[in-house]
Scaffold this motif. Structure first.
Motif, mmCIF file in Angstrom:
data_model
loop_
_atom_site.group_PDB
_atom_site.id
_atom_site.type_symbol
_atom_site.label_atom_id
_atom_site.label_comp_id
_atom_site.label_asym_id
_atom_site.label_seq_id
_atom_site.Cartn_x
_atom_site.Cartn_y
_atom_site.Cartn_z
ATOM 1 N N HIS A 107 0.826 -1.183 -0.044
ATOM 2 C CA HIS A 107 -0.096 -0.006 -0.001
ATOM 3 C C HIS A 107 0.822 1.047 -0.103
ATOM 4 O O HIS A 107 1.878 1.250 0.552
ATOM 5 C CB HIS A 107 -0.938 -0.069 1.118
ATOM 6 C CG HIS A 107 -1.864 1.092 1.245
ATOM 7 N ND1 HIS A 107 -1.853 2.325 1.665
ATOM 8 C CD2 HIS A 107 -3.047 1.082 0.730
ATOM 9 C CE1 HIS A 107 -2.858 2.991 1.567
ATOM 10 N NE2 HIS A 107 -4.127 2.329 0.994
ATOM 11 N N GLU A 108 0.426 2.280 -0.759
ATOM 12 C CA GLU A 108 1.313 3.545 -0.795
ATOM 13 C C GLU A 108 1.631 4.219 0.509
ATOM 14 O O GLU A 108 2.628 4.724 0.501
ATOM 15 C CB GLU A 108 0.549 4.544 -1.548
ATOM 16 C CG GLU A 108 -0.690 5.145 -0.996
ATOM 17 C CD GLU A 108 -1.425 6.139 -1.843
ATOM 18 O OE1 GLU A 108 -1.127 6.293 -2.711
ATOM 19 O OE2 GLU A 108 -2.520 6.632 -1.324
ATOM 20 N N SER A 109 0.873 3.950 1.593
ATOM 21 C CA SER A 109 1.123 4.365 2.598
ATOM 22 C C SER A 109 1.986 3.549 3.693
ATOM 23 O O SER A 109 2.451 4.208 4.796
ATOM 24 C CB SER A 109 -0.163 4.749 3.580
ATOM 25 O OG SER A 109 -0.877 3.570 4.153
ATOM 26 N N VAL A 110 2.535 2.619 3.268
ATOM 27 C CA VAL A 110 3.332 1.592 3.969
ATOM 28 C C VAL A 110 4.605 1.538 3.060
ATOM 29 O O VAL A 110 4.879 0.901 2.137
ATOM 30 C CB VAL A 110 2.970 0.151 4.378
ATOM 31 C CG1 VAL A 110 3.898 -0.579 4.903
ATOM 32 C CG2 VAL A 110 1.594 0.255 5.212
ATOM 33 N N SER A 111 5.658 2.422 3.601
ATOM 34 C CA SER A 111 7.010 2.469 2.757
ATOM 35 C C SER A 111 7.958 1.368 3.462
ATOM 36 O O SER A 111 8.861 1.161 2.393
ATOM 37 C CB SER A 111 7.552 3.864 3.045
ATOM 38 O OG SER A 111 7.834 4.073 4.327
ATOM 39 N N ASN A 112 7.756 0.991 4.395
ATOM 40 C CA ASN A 112 8.658 -0.250 4.769
ATOM 41 C C ASN A 112 8.357 -1.679 4.463
ATOM 42 O O ASN A 112 6.985 -2.182 4.786
ATOM 43 C CB ASN A 112 8.843 -0.241 6.320
ATOM 44 C CG ASN A 112 9.849 -0.992 7.025
ATOM 45 O OD1 ASN A 112 9.790 -2.424 6.786
ATOM 46 N ND2 ASN A 112 10.917 -0.569 7.457
ATOM 47 N N GLN A 113 9.071 -2.191 3.594
ATOM 48 C CA GLN A 113 8.619 -3.791 3.148
ATOM 49 C C GLN A 113 8.483 -4.450 3.995
ATOM 50 O O GLN A 113 7.545 -5.390 4.180
ATOM 51 C CB GLN A 113 9.734 -4.219 2.203
ATOM 52 C CG GLN A 113 9.226 -5.308 1.421
ATOM 53 C CD GLN A 113 8.121 -5.275 0.541
ATOM 54 O OE1 GLN A 113 7.788 -4.298 -0.426
ATOM 55 N NE2 GLN A 113 6.902 -6.284 0.615
ATOM 56 N N GLU A 114 9.251 -4.538 5.206
ATOM 57 C CA GLU A 114 9.132 -5.418 6.247
ATOM 58 C C GLU A 114 7.734 -5.363 7.076
ATOM 59 O O GLU A 114 7.037 -6.304 7.419
ATOM 60 C CB GLU A 114 10.279 -5.629 7.309
ATOM 61 C CG GLU A 114 11.645 -5.966 6.798
ATOM 62 C CD GLU A 114 12.677 -5.786 7.705
ATOM 63 O OE1 GLU A 114 12.216 -5.477 8.936
ATOM 64 O OE2 GLU A 114 13.866 -6.166 7.642
ATOM 65 N N ASP A 115 7.263 -4.102 7.231
ATOM 66 C CA ASP A 115 6.092 -3.821 7.723
ATOM 67 C C ASP A 115 4.781 -4.155 7.005
ATOM 68 O O ASP A 115 3.926 -4.857 7.361
ATOM 69 C CB ASP A 115 5.809 -2.133 8.130
ATOM 70 C CG ASP A 115 6.623 -1.816 9.158
ATOM 71 O OD1 ASP A 115 7.028 -2.646 10.013
ATOM 72 O OD2 ASP A 115 6.833 -0.637 9.307
ATOM 73 N N LEU A 145 1.919 -7.180 7.744
ATOM 74 C CA LEU A 145 0.466 -7.152 7.688
ATOM 75 C C LEU A 145 -0.169 -8.255 6.758
ATOM 76 O O LEU A 145 -1.167 -8.714 6.891
ATOM 77 C CB LEU A 145 0.174 -5.853 6.990
ATOM 78 C CG LEU A 145 0.448 -4.740 7.980
ATOM 79 C CD1 LEU A 145 -0.010 -3.148 6.908
ATOM 80 C CD2 LEU A 145 -0.543 -4.674 8.948
ATOM 81 N N CYS A 146 0.712 -8.593 5.599
ATOM 82 C CA CYS A 146 0.029 -9.478 4.941
ATOM 83 C C CYS A 146 0.063 -11.018 5.407
ATOM 84 O O CYS A 146 -0.802 -11.792 5.025
ATOM 85 C CB CYS A 146 1.000 -9.694 3.432
ATOM 86 S SG CYS A 146 1.105 -8.304 2.412
#
Length: 274
Positions: free
Chosen positions: A141-149, A153-154
């Motif tokens: 999602h565009e508001s989540v810049s950290n891939q680990e985060d 979530l996924c």
């Protein structure tokens, strides 16, 4: 003190707009009145405050906190400061909000919690757009810049525990004459939002009722002035983009012209040796 933004989602442009509005307000923070009796917000800048609250949540709320009631107090206080102050060392205020008043903090925290749940619901909807977890992880999602985060979530959205909670609420019997909960309402229930019975709607989040008085002519004039400021800022931004594009076009044209001259010289040189 407020640190710079972690996620850059129209933050710079919005900050400039608020700067312009403060300048139009005589250099003073934008006034917002929150009534102690009912928590109702009044003033022509209420919409700006609401937008700032949503932006603060999307940019700075911890992704791995699942429910608002689990949000650390330090994080809540930081978000309140981000709403009130610009992210700079001068502690310049955006809005004239007295965070020492309990009713002010209570209302702002309620709005933060609502926006937080809505944001989490949006993240889940985005996750569901993709057929597999692997593909979802490739498209954060565009508001989540950290891939680990986003990976976290996924994994959470695809977990059996999370899906079971969603299914459990979907299976709940619907009273006669009631309407089934929407996916957003189910998701909010999973996140722990308090629910209540609403006649004709069954169990789910209670709708927020509000009344809006007709603005006076002076208020309309001020609002039009603020919209003009925003429009002018947008025009200036687009003009800068056009100028940048034109500079790039001029550079490319100069490069093409230079290459044509070189090719012409090479062709003449070949003709001399024939």
């Amino acid at each position: 003190m407020v640190a710079p933004n972690k996620r850059n989602v129209r933050g710079k442009t919005r900050g400039v707009i608020l700067d312009k509005l403060i300048e139009a307000n005589g250099g003073k923070p934008l006034p917002i009145t929150i009534k102690p009796s009912d928590g109702k917000q009044t003033g022509k800048y209420c919409e700006k405050l609401s937008n700032e609250i949503g932006l603060t949540v999307r940019q700075h709320a911890p992704v791995r906190v699942e429910k608002w009631k689990q949000m650390p107090r330090a994080e809540i206080n930081t978000m309140l400061d981000r709403i009130k102050f610009f992210p700079c060392l001068t502690m310049k205020e955006k809005f004239a909000l007295d965070l020492t008043q309990e009713h002010v903090k209570k209302i702002l925290e309620k709005q933060l919690s609502d926006r937080f749940r809505n944001w989490r619901c949006d993240l889940h909807k985005h996750f569901k757009k993709f057929p597999t977890v692997v593909e979802a992880k490739r498209n954060p999602h565009e508001s989540v810049s950290n891939q680990e985060d986003w990976d976290y979530l996924c994994d959470r959205f695809s977990s059996e525990e999370f899906k079971e909670k969603m299914l459990e609420l979907q299976r709940q019997p619907i009273a006669e004459g009631a309407v089934a909960m929407t996916e957003a309402e189910i998701y909010e229930r999973v996140l722990g939002q308090k629910s209540g019975y609403v006649k004709g709607l069954g169990f789910g989040p209670k709708p927020i009722s509000f009344s809006k008085s007709r603005p006076s002519s002076s208020e309309r004039e001020i609002e039009l002035e603020h919209r003009l400021v925003e429009t002018q800022l947008l025009v200036e931004t687009q003009q800068q983009q056009l100028e940048t594009q034109q500079d790039r076009i001029d550079q490319l044209e100069a490069l093409v012209q230079k290459q044509n001259q070189q090719h012409h010289q090479q062709f003449e040189e070949i003709l001399r040796h024939l």
